[in-house]
Design a protein around this motif. Structure first.
Motif, PDB file in Angstrom:
ATOM      1  N   LEU A   6      -8.934   5.817 -17.516  1.00  0.00           N
ATOM      2  CA  LEU A   6     -10.359   5.576 -17.273  1.00  0.00           C
ATOM      3  C   LEU A   6     -11.113   6.895 -17.125  1.00  0.00           C
ATOM      4  O   LEU A   6     -12.234   7.041 -17.626  1.00  0.00           O
ATOM      5  CB  LEU A   6     -10.546   4.707 -16.028  1.00  0.00           C
ATOM      6  N   GLY A   7     -10.504   7.864 -16.441  1.00  0.00           N
ATOM      7  CA  GLY A   7     -11.129   9.173 -16.295  1.00  0.00           C
ATOM      8  C   GLY A   7     -11.352   9.846 -17.636  1.00  0.00           C
ATOM      9  O   GLY A   7     -12.402  10.432 -17.886  1.00  0.00           O
ATOM     10  N   HIS A   8     -10.368   9.725 -18.526  1.00  0.00           N
ATOM     11  CA  HIS A   8     -10.502  10.315 -19.865  1.00  0.00           C
ATOM     12  C   HIS A   8     -11.562   9.598 -20.701  1.00  0.00           C
ATOM     13  O   HIS A   8     -12.103  10.177 -21.641  1.00  0.00           O
ATOM     14  CB  HIS A   8      -9.168  10.285 -20.605  1.00  0.00           C
ATOM     15  N   MET A   9     -11.856   8.360 -20.354  1.00  0.00           N
ATOM     16  CA  MET A   9     -12.868   7.592 -21.078  1.00  0.00           C
ATOM     17  C   MET A   9     -14.257   7.807 -20.492  1.00  0.00           C
ATOM     18  O   MET A   9     -15.221   7.182 -20.937  1.00  0.00           O
ATOM     19  CB  MET A   9     -12.509   6.106 -21.054  1.00  0.00           C
ATOM     20  N   GLY A  10     -14.364   8.668 -19.476  1.00  0.00           N
ATOM     21  CA  GLY A  10     -15.667   8.976 -18.910  1.00  0.00           C
ATOM     22  C   GLY A  10     -16.004   8.215 -17.635  1.00  0.00           C
ATOM     23  O   GLY A  10     -17.083   8.374 -17.091  1.00  0.00           O
ATOM     24  N   PHE A  11     -15.088   7.397 -17.136  1.00  0.00           N
ATOM     25  CA  PHE A  11     -15.318   6.655 -15.895  1.00  0.00           C
ATOM     26  C   PHE A  11     -14.780   7.481 -14.734  1.00  0.00           C
ATOM     27  O   PHE A  11     -13.695   7.249 -14.217  1.00  0.00           O
ATOM     28  CB  PHE A  11     -14.641   5.283 -15.953  1.00  0.00           C
ATOM     29  N   ASP A  12     -15.565   8.465 -14.324  1.00  0.00           N
ATOM     30  CA  ASP A  12     -15.114   9.426 -13.322  1.00  0.00           C
ATOM     31  C   ASP A  12     -15.213   8.907 -11.887  1.00  0.00           C
ATOM     32  O   ASP A  12     -14.675   9.527 -10.981  1.00  0.00           O
ATOM     33  CB  ASP A  12     -15.918  10.728 -13.443  1.00  0.00           C
ATOM     34  N   GLY A  13     -15.865   7.790 -11.666  1.00  0.00           N
ATOM     35  CA  GLY A  13     -16.069   7.276 -10.318  1.00  0.00           C
ATOM     36  C   GLY A  13     -14.924   6.429  -9.791  1.00  0.00           C
ATOM     37  O   GLY A  13     -15.050   5.815  -8.739  1.00  0.00           O
ATOM     38  N   VAL A  14     -13.788   6.384 -10.487  1.00  0.00           N
ATOM     39  CA  VAL A  14     -12.658   5.563 -10.040  1.00  0.00           C
ATOM     40  C   VAL A  14     -11.674   6.465  -9.290  1.00  0.00           C
ATOM     41  O   VAL A  14     -11.034   7.324  -9.878  1.00  0.00           O
ATOM     42  CB  VAL A  14     -11.950   4.878 -11.233  1.00  0.00           C
ATOM     43  N   ALA A  15     -11.567   6.261  -7.981  1.00  0.00           N
ATOM     44  CA  ALA A  15     -10.705   7.101  -7.154  1.00  0.00           C
ATOM     45  C   ALA A  15      -9.266   6.592  -7.119  1.00  0.00           C
ATOM     46  O   ALA A  15      -8.336   7.346  -6.863  1.00  0.00           O
ATOM     47  CB  ALA A  15     -11.254   7.178  -5.732  1.00  0.00           C
ATOM     48  N   GLY A  16      -9.052   5.306  -7.373  1.00  0.00           N
ATOM     49  CA  GLY A  16      -7.701   4.756  -7.332  1.00  0.00           C
ATOM     50  C   GLY A  16      -7.652   3.394  -7.983  1.00  0.00           C
ATOM     51  O   GLY A  16      -8.651   2.680  -8.019  1.00  0.00           O
ATOM     52  N   ASP A  36       0.807  -1.222   0.000  1.00  0.00           N
ATOM     53  CA  ASP A  36       0.000   0.000   0.000  1.00  0.00           C
ATOM     54  C   ASP A  36       0.837   1.268   0.000  1.00  0.00           C
ATOM     55  O   ASP A  36       0.455   2.261  -0.613  1.00  0.00           O
ATOM     56  CB  ASP A  36      -0.956   0.009   1.198  1.00  0.00           C
ATOM     57  N   ARG A  37       1.967   1.270   0.653  1.00  0.00           N
ATOM     58  CA  ARG A  37       2.774   2.486   0.758  1.00  0.00           C
ATOM     59  C   ARG A  37       3.655   2.732  -0.469  1.00  0.00           C
ATOM     60  O   ARG A  37       4.312   3.758  -0.563  1.00  0.00           O
ATOM     61  CB  ARG A  37       3.628   2.441   2.017  1.00  0.00           C
ATOM     62  N   VAL A  38       3.667   1.789  -1.425  1.00  0.00           N
ATOM     63  CA  VAL A  38       4.512   1.896  -2.619  1.00  0.00           C
ATOM     64  C   VAL A  38       3.706   2.536  -3.749  1.00  0.00           C
ATOM     65  O   VAL A  38       2.583   2.119  -4.049  1.00  0.00           O
ATOM     66  CB  VAL A  38       5.028   0.508  -3.051  1.00  0.00           C
ATOM     67  N   LEU A  39       4.284   3.554  -4.369  1.00  0.00           N
ATOM     68  CA  LEU A  39       3.657   4.231  -5.493  1.00  0.00           C
ATOM     69  C   LEU A  39       3.437   3.247  -6.636  1.00  0.00           C
ATOM     70  O   LEU A  39       4.313   2.442  -6.957  1.00  0.00           O
ATOM     71  CB  LEU A  39       4.556   5.386  -5.953  1.00  0.00           C
ATOM     72  N   ASP A  40       2.262   3.305  -7.259  1.00  0.00           N
ATOM     73  CA  ASP A  40       1.904   2.403  -8.363  1.00  0.00           C
ATOM     74  C   ASP A  40       1.674   3.235  -9.632  1.00  0.00           C
ATOM     75  O   ASP A  40       0.545   3.606  -9.937  1.00  0.00           O
ATOM     76  CB  ASP A  40       0.653   1.606  -7.991  1.00  0.00           C
ATOM     77  N   PRO A  41       2.722   3.541 -10.393  1.00  0.00           N
ATOM     78  CA  PRO A  41       2.548   4.381 -11.576  1.00  0.00           C
ATOM     79  C   PRO A  41       1.681   3.732 -12.649  1.00  0.00           C
ATOM     80  O   PRO A  41       0.936   4.431 -13.340  1.00  0.00           O
ATOM     81  CB  PRO A  41       3.975   4.621 -12.082  1.00  0.00           C
ATOM     82  N   GLN A  42       1.733   2.411 -12.783  1.00  0.00           N
ATOM     83  CA  GLN A  42       0.872   1.735 -13.763  1.00  0.00           C
ATOM     84  C   GLN A  42      -0.590   1.875 -13.368  1.00  0.00           C
ATOM     85  O   GLN A  42      -1.447   2.145 -14.205  1.00  0.00           O
ATOM     86  CB  GLN A  42       1.232   0.252 -13.858  1.00  0.00           C
ATOM     87  N   GLY A  43      -0.880   1.672 -12.106  1.00  0.00           N
ATOM     88  CA  GLY A  43      -2.249   1.827 -11.626  1.00  0.00           C
ATOM     89  C   GLY A  43      -2.746   3.245 -11.814  1.00  0.00           C
ATOM     90  O   GLY A  43      -3.892   3.479 -12.203  1.00  0.00           O
ATOM     91  N   GLU A  44      -1.882   4.224 -11.560  1.00  0.00           N
ATOM     92  CA  GLU A  44      -2.259   5.626 -11.733  1.00  0.00           C
ATOM     93  C   GLU A  44      -2.519   5.938 -13.205  1.00  0.00           C
ATOM     94  O   GLU A  44      -3.448   6.678 -13.538  1.00  0.00           O
ATOM     95  CB  GLU A  44      -1.169   6.546 -11.173  1.00  0.00           C
ATOM     96  N   ALA A  45      -1.727   5.354 -14.109  1.00  0.00           N
ATOM     97  CA  ALA A  45      -1.945   5.561 -15.546  1.00  0.00           C
ATOM     98  C   ALA A  45      -3.293   4.982 -15.974  1.00  0.00           C
ATOM     99  O   ALA A  45      -4.024   5.589 -16.765  1.00  0.00           O
ATOM    100  CB  ALA A  45      -0.820   4.931 -16.350  1.00  0.00           C
ATOM    101  N   VAL A  46      -3.652   3.828 -15.430  1.00  0.00           N
ATOM    102  CA  VAL A  46      -4.945   3.213 -15.745  1.00  0.00           C
ATOM    103  C   VAL A  46      -6.077   4.090 -15.215  1.00  0.00           C
ATOM    104  O   VAL A  46      -7.063   4.345 -15.908  1.00  0.00           O
ATOM    105  CB  VAL A  46      -5.033   1.778 -15.172  1.00  0.00           C
TER     106      VAL A  46
END
Length: 79
Positions: free
Chosen positions: A25-35, A11-21
């Motif tokens: 998703l936000g750009h595709m209109g899926f605004d409800g994904v917080a992480g 949990d304490r490790v930065l996940d750049p791949q997850g952040e890119a996903v």
């Protein structure tokens, strides 16, 4: 016997791949994904017939090769 290992960044490790996903998703209109946390699943076909010994063997595999335990955590399923 089959084993499934789920490997995820701690949990304490930065996940750049997850952040890119999450960003995509936000750009595709899926605004409800917080992480998003991204990981990997490894499936093993084992010759072991005893679940306890199979789990112990897979744990050793994880500690030595399948997971970088400094930054990753893992769970094991035996079936």
């Amino acid at each position: 016997m089959k084993a499934r290992v789920h490997v995820m960044l701690k949990d304490r490790v930065l996940d750049p791949q997850g952040e890119a996903v999450r960003h995509a998703l936000g750009h595709m209109g899926f605004d409800g994904v917080a992480g998003v946390r991204q990981g990997k699943v490894i499936e093993l076909d084992l010759t072991a017939t005893d679940a306890a010994s199979a789990e112990a063997e897979v744990k050793e595999m994880c500690e030595k090769l399948l997971a970088n335990t400094v930054i990753e955590k893992y769970t094991i399923e035996i079936a």
